[in-house]
Scaffold this motif. Sequence first.
Motif, PDB file in Angstrom:
ATOM      1  N   LYS A 278       0.954  -1.233   0.480  1.00 36.34           N
ATOM      2  CA  LYS A 278      -0.017   0.094  -0.078  1.00 36.34           C
ATOM      3  C   LYS A 278       0.611   1.208   0.043  1.00 36.34           C
ATOM      4  CE  LYS A 278      -4.037  -1.109   1.804  1.00 36.34           C
ATOM      5  NZ  LYS A 278      -4.780  -2.002   2.980  1.00 36.34           N
ATOM      6  N   LEU A 279       2.146   1.215   0.522  1.00 38.00           N
ATOM      7  CA  LEU A 279       2.749   2.130   1.072  1.00 38.00           C
ATOM      8  C   LEU A 279       3.316   2.718  -0.885  1.00 38.00           C
ATOM      9  CD1 LEU A 279       5.113   2.088   4.285  1.00 38.00           C
ATOM     10  CD2 LEU A 279       5.092   4.163   1.914  1.00 38.00           C
ATOM     11  N   LEU A 280       3.999   1.495  -0.564  1.00 39.94           N
ATOM     12  CA  LEU A 280       4.739   1.828  -2.507  1.00 39.94           C
ATOM     13  C   LEU A 280       3.739   2.186  -3.712  1.00 39.94           C
ATOM     14  CD1 LEU A 280       6.690  -1.243  -3.388  1.00 39.94           C
ATOM     15  CD2 LEU A 280       6.889   0.586  -2.242  1.00 39.94           C
ATOM     16  N   VAL A 297      11.610   5.312 -10.216  1.00 44.54           N
ATOM     17  CA  VAL A 297      12.298   4.832  -9.002  1.00 44.54           C
ATOM     18  C   VAL A 297      12.096   3.075  -9.326  1.00 44.54           C
ATOM     19  CG1 VAL A 297      12.370   4.579  -6.762  1.00 44.54           C
ATOM     20  CG2 VAL A 297      11.624   6.548  -8.369  1.00 44.54           C
ATOM     21  N   THR A 298      12.868   2.154  -9.188  1.00 45.91           N
ATOM     22  CA  THR A 298      12.710   1.117  -8.953  1.00 45.91           C
ATOM     23  C   THR A 298      13.095   0.670  -7.495  1.00 45.91           C
ATOM     24  OG1 THR A 298      14.889   0.220  -8.526  1.00 45.91           O
ATOM     25  CG2 THR A 298      13.060  -0.266 -10.577  1.00 45.91           C
ATOM     26  N   MET A 299      11.633  -0.316  -6.485  1.00 46.60           N
ATOM     27  CA  MET A 299      11.813   0.164  -4.915  1.00 46.60           C
ATOM     28  C   MET A 299      11.960  -1.281  -4.443  1.00 46.60           C
ATOM     29  SD  MET A 299      10.779   2.915  -2.896  1.00 46.60           S
ATOM     30  CE  MET A 299      11.710   3.386  -1.266  1.00 46.60           C
ATOM     31  N   VAL A 300      12.419  -1.863  -3.502  1.00 44.99           N
ATOM     32  CA  VAL A 300      11.337  -2.900  -2.900  1.00 44.99           C
ATOM     33  C   VAL A 300      11.925  -2.228  -1.188  1.00 44.99           C
ATOM     34  CG1 VAL A 300      11.382  -5.134  -1.583  1.00 44.99           C
ATOM     35  CG2 VAL A 300      12.592  -4.527  -3.886  1.00 44.99           C
ATOM     36  N   GLY A 301      10.184  -2.521  -0.613  1.00 47.35           N
ATOM     37  CA  GLY A 301       9.967  -2.191   0.560  1.00 47.35           C
ATOM     38  C   GLY A 301      10.017  -2.940   1.505  1.00 47.35           C
ATOM     39  N   GLY A 302      10.424  -3.216   2.769  1.00 50.49           N
ATOM     40  CA  GLY A 302       9.379  -4.370   3.545  1.00 50.49           C
ATOM     41  C   GLY A 302       9.209  -3.979   5.095  1.00 50.49           C
ATOM     42  N   MET A 313       6.788  -8.080   2.020  1.00 51.43           N
ATOM     43  CA  MET A 313       8.005  -7.214   1.359  1.00 51.43           C
ATOM     44  C   MET A 313       6.688  -7.058   0.426  1.00 51.43           C
ATOM     45  SD  MET A 313      11.376  -9.227  -0.320  1.00 51.43           S
ATOM     46  CE  MET A 313      10.488  -9.492  -1.801  1.00 51.43           C
ATOM     47  N   ALA A 314       7.051  -6.215  -0.809  1.00 53.23           N
ATOM     48  CA  ALA A 314       6.525  -5.636  -1.534  1.00 53.23           C
ATOM     49  C   ALA A 314       7.535  -5.177  -2.540  1.00 53.23           C
ATOM     50  CB  ALA A 314       5.895  -4.866  -1.694  1.00 53.23           C
ATOM     51  N   ASP A 350      -5.485  -2.279  -4.808  1.00 54.78           N
ATOM     52  CA  ASP A 350      -5.041  -3.058  -3.060  1.00 54.78           C
ATOM     53  C   ASP A 350      -3.280  -2.511  -2.405  1.00 54.78           C
ATOM     54  OD1 ASP A 350      -7.313  -3.496  -2.588  1.00 54.78           O
ATOM     55  OD2 ASP A 350      -6.622  -5.993  -3.341  1.00 54.78           O
ATOM     56  N   GLY A 351      -2.323  -1.906  -3.802  1.00 54.05           N
ATOM     57  CA  GLY A 351      -1.036  -1.479  -3.599  1.00 54.05           C
ATOM     58  C   GLY A 351      -0.073  -2.472  -5.156  1.00 54.05           C
TER      59      GLY A 351
END
Lengths: 596, 110
Positions: A278-280, A297-302, A313-314, A350-351
């Motif tokens: 959702k954040l991403l 931007v490529t990004m991994v968030g978790g 993780m997303a 849902d993101g």
Amino acid sequence: MNDTPIPKASETASSESQVFDHLELLSQMGQDFVSTRDLQSSLVRAVQHITDYVGAEGGALFMLEDEDTMLECQACVGVTEITGLRLPSDQGIVGRSVQEDAPEIIRDAQNDPRFYKGVDKQTGFTTLSILCAPMSVKGERIGAIELINKKSGDGLFDDSDLHLLRAMSASAALAIHNARMAEALVEQERLARELELAAEIQRSLLPSEPEDDFPVFGINFPARTVSGDFFDFFELPDGRICFNLGDVSGKGMNAALLMAKTASLYRCLGKTIEHPGKLLALINEEVCETAARGMFVTMVGGIYDPKTGIVLMANAGHEPPLLHSASGEFSELPAEAPPLGISTMLVDEDGYPEEEFDLEGGALYIFTDGVTEGYKKDGSELGAEGVKEILSKHQKDQIKVRLNTIAGKIARSGEALRDDLTLIGIDGAAAQVAKKAAGQSENMNADIGEGGGEGQVLGAETMSSLRILSQPNRLKLVRELVAETANLAGCCMEDTRDLVIAVDEALQNVIRHAYGGAPDGDIVITMERQKEDLVIYVRDHAPTIDPSNVKPRDLDDIRPGGLGTHFIREVMDDVEFLPPPKDGGNVLRMVKRIKQ
Amino acid sequence: MKHEIREEQGALVVAFNGDIDLQSSPEARQVLLEAVGKNMPILVDLSGVGYIDSSGVASLVESFQTARKGAQNLVLVSVSDGAKRVLQLARLDKVFTICDSLDDGIAAVG
């Protein structure tokens, strides 16, 4: 300096003093250019000096403009004001002098076909004689200086005047060249300073180095002063750790600014939004709305839970994070969604898709392509295989050591990086140990309930385990086993004695209260050495008791029962009933710290 | 656990030998209460007792309380470190009179 009277060549008596004055003039001109930041007024003064020195009625300085296609009069003295006059750079006497990088003299202008009389007609001035010398430094053409009409004599220049002008225009060229270089240098320094400030702010966006036993670690080495990569991690109030790593397309200041924006958004939103997908999606909307075209931007968030070892993780278009299992196998977790900043249409309501997995004592690594595509000392790329090789070799080391070893292969002091180098690692080993300890009661069913005694905690040694019937005549055997085990574990005499008391009393409680005196109940006693602790589990299959009913009794009321529980609490460092196992019964866990 | 009862200088010496634990404490309790019933000062000799548990301590307490009711003296003699530790944990080390030797014990009850 402007007030310094400039000697005139025509007035000097001897050639010796003329040379001296000439040198002095050049030196003054040079100083003038250096000491003032205003090139324009220095040019005017230079033309003035030269015109006076050669003794001309007028002088003009032309400089090449517009990629050398035009000559523009930048300074002018004398009867005709032509400052700002622009000529094609391949026309007229000035043009020819510049093109050929050679001086020109038109001694008698009125009778020379090369002279263009148009200007005279416009100004009403009569040009008698013209001197022109190019200004150039090491083949770099700057422009030319032109002088009109000699004041003395017949008003016509001669070759000695031309030599003089040539020398002085060469000096002027050098002065202008130096002034331009100085200006460029100042500008460069200003930019460097600004860049360094930007880098400082960028570094402040990175998390500070954590304690050695913190399960998350990250590294960022920019290829230039500022970086388009970033990583972050911070603890949430419940102890979980929010982490991310991102790579902004492109390099330089615009990438750095987008990086700062994305990283700040993540840190801010990450404190309240506990779903990385959702954040991403939110950051994607923000970046889509405001980022410059073509940047993404490529990004991994978790979120990592160090208590359970579970990662949520997303991945927004970043290269697949690498999972390194405790048993040494590698697997990649590819992204299923596009990078941030491309379109909001590509993202589900849902993101971004999230995945949840258990590190199970392994580790997770996320990096930018600066790592896999970085050059090793021998000039070859480190590659994914190179990264895996290092991780395998250093699997038992601290996460910090592992990442620093990788970075050290690519980032060598004094050598420029090919690309920004950023990596983050999450180590699940500690979580695994904690989880095993917490899950001990459940594992007791299978392992200890069957009479086995497998160590359930990493690094723990099962020193002894005994399964007995719930009969008092078994207690002496248990006491001897406890004493021997405690002795072997390095307990002092007093502690050994106390351990014997505690275990004996615990078993009494099971026999008398849990089994109610029934002689056919079973009890398993397991003693484990866990680092500096001796941990004793007493497992029974009696009806599950409510631990809150097990209380040490009031010492004033000395009667059988309750006193034993008081003994146990008195001598052990930690006593607790673990959550009831699935197949019933009770597990009492007692811990004694072994004094060194 | 074994026990031995003898009279010495007007006092009854009850000497235990072995551990007093859940297995043996019922027997120890019975021996002690019977001894108290003889209406003599009692010396409980624990020199042969390496281990005593909460149930053994409870037996000691019960016989001590019974003796007190009949104004009898009951003292503990030659208590091993292990037994002392248990008494100390039960906060009973100040309740019982603990003597180092039989002679001291006889003097204490005399």
